[in-house]
Design a protein around this motif. Sequence first.
Motif, short mmCIF file in Angstrom:
data_model
loop_
_atom_site.label_atom_id
_atom_site.label_comp_id
_atom_site.label_asym_id
_atom_site.label_seq_id
_atom_site.Cartn_x
_atom_site.Cartn_y
_atom_site.Cartn_z
N VAL A 1 0.85 -1.18 0.00
CA VAL A 1 0.00 0.00 0.00
C VAL A 1 0.90 1.24 0.00
CG1 VAL A 1 -0.27 0.08 2.51
CG2 VAL A 1 -2.02 1.07 1.09
N LEU A 2 0.49 2.26 -0.77
CA LEU A 2 1.25 3.49 -0.91
C LEU A 2 0.59 4.59 -0.09
CD1 LEU A 2 3.32 5.38 -2.31
CD2 LEU A 2 1.73 5.54 -4.23
N ILE A 3 1.32 5.10 0.92
CA ILE A 3 0.82 6.16 1.79
C ILE A 3 1.91 7.20 1.96
CG2 ILE A 3 -0.10 6.74 4.07
CD1 ILE A 3 -0.97 3.79 4.29
N HIS A 4 1.61 8.45 1.64
CA HIS A 4 2.55 9.56 1.78
C HIS A 4 3.88 9.30 1.07
CE1 HIS A 4 0.00 11.83 4.46
NE2 HIS A 4 -0.14 10.78 5.23
N GLY A 5 3.82 8.71 -0.11
CA GLY A 5 5.02 8.50 -0.90
C GLY A 5 5.89 7.34 -0.42
N GLU A 6 5.42 6.59 0.54
CA GLU A 6 6.15 5.43 1.04
C GLU A 6 5.30 4.18 0.85
OE1 GLU A 6 7.02 6.68 5.07
OE2 GLU A 6 9.00 7.36 4.44
N VAL A 7 5.97 3.07 0.56
CA VAL A 7 5.27 1.81 0.29
C VAL A 7 5.43 0.88 1.48
CG1 VAL A 7 5.12 -0.16 -1.27
CG2 VAL A 7 5.66 2.10 -2.19
N TYR A 8 4.29 0.31 1.92
CA TYR A 8 4.28 -0.57 3.08
C TYR A 8 3.74 -1.93 2.68
CZ TYR A 8 4.74 3.83 5.56
OH TYR A 8 5.18 5.06 6.00
N ASP A 9 4.32 -3.00 3.24
CA ASP A 9 3.84 -4.36 3.02
C ASP A 9 2.87 -4.69 4.15
OD1 ASP A 9 3.33 -7.02 2.64
OD2 ASP A 9 5.44 -7.64 2.58
N VAL A 10 1.57 -4.64 3.85
CA VAL A 10 0.55 -4.85 4.88
C VAL A 10 -0.09 -6.23 4.77
CG1 VAL A 10 0.05 -2.40 5.15
CG2 VAL A 10 -1.21 -3.71 3.44
N THR A 11 0.58 -7.15 4.10
CA THR A 11 0.04 -8.49 3.88
C THR A 11 -0.35 -9.16 5.19
OG1 THR A 11 1.50 -8.70 1.97
CG2 THR A 11 0.49 -10.72 2.80
N ASN A 12 0.53 -9.16 6.17
CA ASN A 12 0.27 -9.86 7.43
C ASN A 12 -0.70 -9.09 8.33
OD1 ASN A 12 2.02 -11.91 6.69
ND2 ASN A 12 3.78 -10.85 7.58
N PHE A 13 -0.93 -7.82 8.05
CA PHE A 13 -1.81 -7.00 8.89
C PHE A 13 -3.26 -7.01 8.39
CE2 PHE A 13 -3.78 -2.83 9.74
CZ PHE A 13 -3.81 -2.89 11.12
N MET A 14 -3.50 -7.44 7.19
CA MET A 14 -4.83 -7.31 6.59
C MET A 14 -5.92 -8.01 7.41
SD MET A 14 -3.91 -7.25 2.56
CE MET A 14 -5.53 -7.55 2.03
N ASP A 15 -5.62 -9.18 7.96
CA ASP A 15 -6.63 -9.89 8.75
C ASP A 15 -6.92 -9.20 10.08
OD1 ASP A 15 -6.99 -11.83 6.82
OD2 ASP A 15 -5.41 -13.12 7.63
N GLU A 16 -5.97 -8.41 10.56
CA GLU A 16 -6.12 -7.71 11.84
C GLU A 16 -6.74 -6.33 11.68
OE1 GLU A 16 -2.33 -7.60 13.81
OE2 GLU A 16 -1.82 -9.58 13.03
#
Length: 127
Positions: A21-36
């Motif tokens: 996911v792209l937020i404020h020009g930075e990319v984050y891997d939220v794969t493991n957080f999606m269920d939470e």
Amino acid sequence: MAKVVTYEELKAHSTKDSFYVLIHGEVYDVTNFMDEHPGGDDVILAEAGKDATQAFEDVGHSDEARDLLPPLLVGKFEKDGALKTGDTKTPGASPAVSNAVERGSNLMYFIPLSLLGAYFAWRFYGA
């Protein structure tokens, strides 16, 4: 040096099994957080392959939610890519206008409360 994530790489990681996911020009891997995620994974999946900054800010995430982001950082998004990152402020608004709106928001609460207090003081002491 931080990794630079391209638009193609952002699009490639747009499934529930691997999601960036792209937020404020930075990319984050939220794969493991999606269920939470309290809003459910569908809310995050709706932002696949695009700048999610506006959606992230519109919800008004807490400081605790923002503190979860740094460990998930993959890297910075490419500056001159196919996807242009948006600004969280109103397009074309100057800093002076933004500050005036914020000050106006404070007056939105102060004026009615002052009027209400004056009314009750008038009723209590005037009657």
